[in-house]
Each structure stands twice: as C-alpha cells, then as structure tokens.
Design an enzyme around this catalytic site. Structure first.
Site, PDB file in Angstrom:
ATOM      1  N   HIS A  59       0.960  -0.850   0.277  1.00 54.57           N
ATOM      2  CA  HIS A  59       0.191   0.134  -0.215  1.00 54.57           C
ATOM      3  C   HIS A  59       0.356   1.287  -0.048  1.00 54.57           C
ATOM      4  O   HIS A  59       1.632   1.255  -0.451  1.00 54.57           O
ATOM      5  CB  HIS A  59      -0.987   0.155   1.612  1.00 54.57           C
ATOM      6  CG  HIS A  59      -0.754   0.165   2.364  1.00 54.57           C
ATOM      7  ND1 HIS A  59       0.227  -1.048   3.772  1.00 54.57           N
ATOM      8  CD2 HIS A  59      -0.597   0.990   3.371  1.00 54.57           C
ATOM      9  CE1 HIS A  59       1.207  -0.571   4.235  1.00 54.57           C
ATOM     10  NE2 HIS A  59      -0.142   1.017   4.793  1.00 54.57           N
ATOM     11  N   HIS A 103       1.399   3.792   1.997  1.00 54.54           N
ATOM     12  CA  HIS A 103       1.959   4.374   3.088  1.00 54.54           C
ATOM     13  C   HIS A 103       3.225   4.456   2.963  1.00 54.54           C
ATOM     14  O   HIS A 103       3.803   3.567   2.446  1.00 54.54           O
ATOM     15  CB  HIS A 103       1.391   3.783   4.374  1.00 54.54           C
ATOM     16  CG  HIS A 103       0.540   4.167   5.168  1.00 54.54           C
ATOM     17  ND1 HIS A 103      -0.116   2.828   5.991  1.00 54.54           N
ATOM     18  CD2 HIS A 103       0.304   5.477   5.430  1.00 54.54           C
ATOM     19  CE1 HIS A 103      -1.357   3.505   6.700  1.00 54.54           C
ATOM     20  NE2 HIS A 103      -1.290   5.259   6.249  1.00 54.54           N
ATOM     21  N   ASP A 124       6.111   4.806   4.968  1.00 54.70           N
ATOM     22  CA  ASP A 124       6.596   4.010   6.007  1.00 54.70           C
ATOM     23  C   ASP A 124       7.247   3.309   4.913  1.00 54.70           C
ATOM     24  O   ASP A 124       8.385   1.598   5.002  1.00 54.70           O
ATOM     25  CB  ASP A 124       6.468   3.355   7.139  1.00 54.70           C
ATOM     26  CG  ASP A 124       5.160   2.907   7.499  1.00 54.70           C
ATOM     27  OD1 ASP A 124       4.144   3.258   6.514  1.00 54.70           O
ATOM     28  OD2 ASP A 124       4.930   1.655   8.193  1.00 54.70           O
ATOM     29  N   HIS A 125       6.403   2.437   3.841  1.00 52.37           N
ATOM     30  CA  HIS A 125       6.182   1.501   2.778  1.00 52.37           C
ATOM     31  C   HIS A 125       6.578   1.501   2.257  1.00 52.37           C
ATOM     32  O   HIS A 125       7.276   1.004   0.630  1.00 52.37           O
ATOM     33  CB  HIS A 125       4.797   0.211   2.699  1.00 52.37           C
ATOM     34  CG  HIS A 125       4.895   0.107   4.234  1.00 52.37           C
ATOM     35  ND1 HIS A 125       4.569  -1.599   4.413  1.00 52.37           N
ATOM     36  CD2 HIS A 125       4.034   0.856   5.574  1.00 52.37           C
ATOM     37  CE1 HIS A 125       4.108  -1.975   5.796  1.00 52.37           C
ATOM     38  NE2 HIS A 125       3.420  -0.275   6.400  1.00 52.37           N
ATOM     39  N   HIS A 161      -7.469  -2.133   6.178  1.00 53.66           N
ATOM     40  CA  HIS A 161      -6.367  -1.363   6.531  1.00 53.66           C
ATOM     41  C   HIS A 161      -6.468   0.591   6.782  1.00 53.66           C
ATOM     42  O   HIS A 161      -6.271   0.568   5.770  1.00 53.66           O
ATOM     43  CB  HIS A 161      -4.657  -1.702   6.016  1.00 53.66           C
ATOM     44  CG  HIS A 161      -3.218  -0.635   6.186  1.00 53.66           C
ATOM     45  ND1 HIS A 161      -3.183  -0.549   7.564  1.00 53.66           N
ATOM     46  CD2 HIS A 161      -2.874   0.335   6.057  1.00 53.66           C
ATOM     47  CE1 HIS A 161      -2.746  -0.014   7.881  1.00 53.66           C
ATOM     48  NE2 HIS A 161      -1.790   0.123   6.864  1.00 53.66           N
ATOM     49  N   ASP A 209       0.394  -4.663   5.745  1.00 53.44           N
ATOM     50  CA  ASP A 209      -0.294  -3.829   7.061  1.00 53.44           C
ATOM     51  C   ASP A 209      -1.801  -4.381   7.018  1.00 53.44           C
ATOM     52  O   ASP A 209      -2.918  -3.811   5.955  1.00 53.44           O
ATOM     53  CB  ASP A 209      -0.066  -2.150   6.926  1.00 53.44           C
ATOM     54  CG  ASP A 209       1.363  -1.929   7.363  1.00 53.44           C
ATOM     55  OD1 ASP A 209       1.957  -2.252   7.442  1.00 53.44           O
ATOM     56  OD2 ASP A 209       1.545  -0.048   7.968  1.00 53.44           O
ATOM     57  N   HIS A 260       7.083  -6.204  11.677  1.00 49.77           N
ATOM     58  CA  HIS A 260       6.225  -4.663  11.406  1.00 49.77           C
ATOM     59  C   HIS A 260       6.195  -4.500  12.620  1.00 49.77           C
ATOM     60  O   HIS A 260       4.445  -4.341  12.860  1.00 49.77           O
ATOM     61  CB  HIS A 260       5.421  -4.527  10.275  1.00 49.77           C
ATOM     62  CG  HIS A 260       4.695  -3.285  10.256  1.00 49.77           C
ATOM     63  ND1 HIS A 260       3.667  -2.713  11.049  1.00 49.77           N
ATOM     64  CD2 HIS A 260       4.453  -2.417   9.082  1.00 49.77           C
ATOM     65  CE1 HIS A 260       3.262  -0.672  10.752  1.00 49.77           C
ATOM     66  NE2 HIS A 260       3.899  -1.180   9.826  1.00 49.77           N
TER      67      HIS A 260
END
Ligand SMILES: [Zn+2]
Ligand SMILES: [Zn+2]
Length: 329
Positions: A107, A109, A111-112, A197, A221, A285
C-alpha cells in the site's frame, strides 16, 4: 549485525536455521570471506521489520522472497537498498544492488514506500540496466512518475556527464493491480490479497508460490482478516504484522481507535494463525510499545501453539528441506 539470527522462540526451532553456505562462521565479521550463496532454494530475508518509528535497528518494512536465485521484494521502506546490500555482502547474491529489479508494494503508506526512489535510482547508478518493475495499488504509477520528475535533474546530469552508465535502468514499469494473480514467471506465482487497513481503499498482502512448492504469505499492514488465513492455509511461512495487546492498553484512546482499525493485535493474530496453520509464523512491523520480542511471542502463544518468531532485520528463513524439490507434473 549477524545475518540469519532468526531467534527461534517457538516449538519448531529447526525451521529457522542459518542460511546454509552463506552465513558467517561464529565471530566472522568480514563479508569478503563469506562464500557466495549458490542455492536456488526459496528463502525469506527480512530486509526491514520496522514501522514509521525511526528505530535505528529496524529499517522500514521490506521483505525479500528469494526464489530460483532471484529476489522478489515486498515493500520498500527506508533503508531497503542498504539492508539488501548487507544481505548480499553475506552471500545472498540475489540481493546485490544491480539485481534488485522487482518489487510488490502492499500500500502507499510512506513507511512502506519512502525507499522507492532508492530502489529506482541507486541500483541504476550501480549498473542495473533494466527498468524496475513495480506492482502496487492504484496510485503507484503516479508515485513513480512524480519520483522520476523529482529526480529529473539527477538523471539528466548522470547521463550527460562522464559517468559511464547510460542505460535506461532508471526507468520504471509501474503495474497497478487488483486482487488475484498479478505476476508469474518460471520461479514464482504471486497473488495479491485485498486486506482491510484503516481508510485505505486499496491495500494488499501477497502470496508467493515458488516452483519448489514453497508458499510464503506476507500480510502487509492489515487489521485481522480471514483473507490472509485463507491465503496461507497451511503455508510454509506467514509473515504478519502485529502490535502488543499489553502495549495497546496504555495507548491514548485516539490512537487505540486508529490501531484497532489499521493493525492486528497479538491476540487477534493468534486466532488468525490457528486458522492459517503456517509452519512458521514470523512477526514483523512490530508495534512493541514497551514490550520485548519475547513478550510479543508470549502474547501470541497465549492463543496459538505453533512456531512463532519475532523477526529482526536481516533474519533469513530457509524453507523446509523436504519441500525443496521441483514440482513433478
Ligand atoms: Zn506500516
Ligand atoms: Zn500502513
């Protein structure tokens, strides 16, 4: 940092072992002395086990499935190329920078995905000559287009100057996916699993079925979902995100509301794992909120009796030897 330090805390310690032929001998610190890994067996390398919290020991989320000698990345959190280089220096040649050529994004986000420009450009500077193949949710094409625009001057200068690398390796083939089979080659078939998510319209986990019949499922996530349990269904390795139920109780209520909508507690994961029956459950994670790896595993074991490890960056999970045979057709 030692490679393959998978700390077996579950009942199936033998499943998590040093990468045969590639791990340094005890006390060895010079990667140059490590023999190259020539195995074509399927393995999972944890490149980054972190979250948005900038833990210096945990890079952003990124997992590599190594199959048939090629690295298939899932997510590209911050630090991804350097963690891949660390694994390569310890013998996993498929993770050498110029061989990083495909990633599946769960996805969008940050942080990814903060490592996406790193994955697009650093391997090119190091002479990757093919475009990066990027699979991900709708929006991934815009993201890669904007990143290329942001780095246009870098790309222009490198191509116009004395640097010898003039290839198209900076380019990206972005593939916007839906759930279902999204990729297949002679090593793996990759299936995207739609997961819930928070308020993301599109978030995915991925299921890898390798030619040696090894199945690896990576949750991305997600709050608890049957979809992941169904995709695993007795799989070899289930890599699943998690938060501590004990730590959760001390979080402010506004954050509790978010985390309950976005992520999976140890208690909930025990239920998922009981249904999914993986040979090895790998926690990543991890949102610890003050508890330790051992505490997290203990929390999961309250409701699940199978093998569980709480992953660290650069852990390697070799897959069960008895399955490491090409499928007979
Ligand atoms: Zn995340
Ligand atoms: Zn997320």
């Amino acid at each position: 940092m030692p490679l393959a330090s998978g700390r077996p805390l579950g009942a199936c310690a033998g499943l998590v072992a040093l990468l045969a032929g590639a791990a340094p001998a005890a006390g060895a610190s010079n990667p140059a002395t490590v023999p190259p890994d020539t195995s074509r067996a399927t393995r999972v390398v944890m490149l980054g086990t972190g979250t948005p919290n900038p833990d210096p020991d945990r890079s952003g989320p990124a997992v590599a499935v190594i199959a048939g000698g090629r690295a298939y990345l899932v997510d590209c959190g911050p630090g991804v190329v350097r963690r891949a280089a660390a694994a390569a220096a310890h013998g996993i040649r498929a993770l050498e920078a110029d061989r990083l050529s495909i990633v599946f994004v769960t996805h969008l986000h940050s942080d990814h995905t903060v490592g996406l420009p790193d994955l697009m450009l650093t391997p090119w500077v190091l002479e990757r000559r093919v475009p990066l193949e990027v699979y991900g949710p709708p929006g991934i094409k815009d993201m890669t287009d904007h990143l290329l625009a942001a780095y246009a001057e870098d790309i222009r200068i490198r191509q116009a100057g004395l640097e010898p690398e003039k290839s198209d390796g900076y380019k990206v083939n972005a593939h916007e996916i839906e759930e279902g089979v999204v990729y297949s080659d002679s090593n793996v078939t990759v299936t995207a699993i739609a997961v819930p998510h928070a308020n993301w319209e599109h978030a995915f986990g991925y299921r890898f079925e390798a030619r040696d019949r090894v199945v690896v499922v990576i949750s991305g996530d997600t709050r608890p979902t049957e979809a992941i349990a169904r995709a695993c269904n007795g799989c070899d390795v289930l890599v699943h995100e998690v938060y501590s139920i004990k730590g959760f109780k001390n979080r402010p209520s506004v954050w509790q509301r978010y985390h309950a909508d976005a992520h999976t507690s140890t208690e909930q994961l025990a239920g998922i794992a009981t249904w999914a029956r993986p040979r090895l459950l790998v926690l990543y994670h991890q949102l610890f909120w003050g508890v330790s790896d051992e505490d997290l595993v203990r929390e999961v074991h309250r409701g699940y009796s199978g093998a569980v490890v709480s992953a660290h960056d650069l852990d390697v999970y070799p897959l069960p030897a008895e399955k490491a045979h090409p499928k007979k057709k």
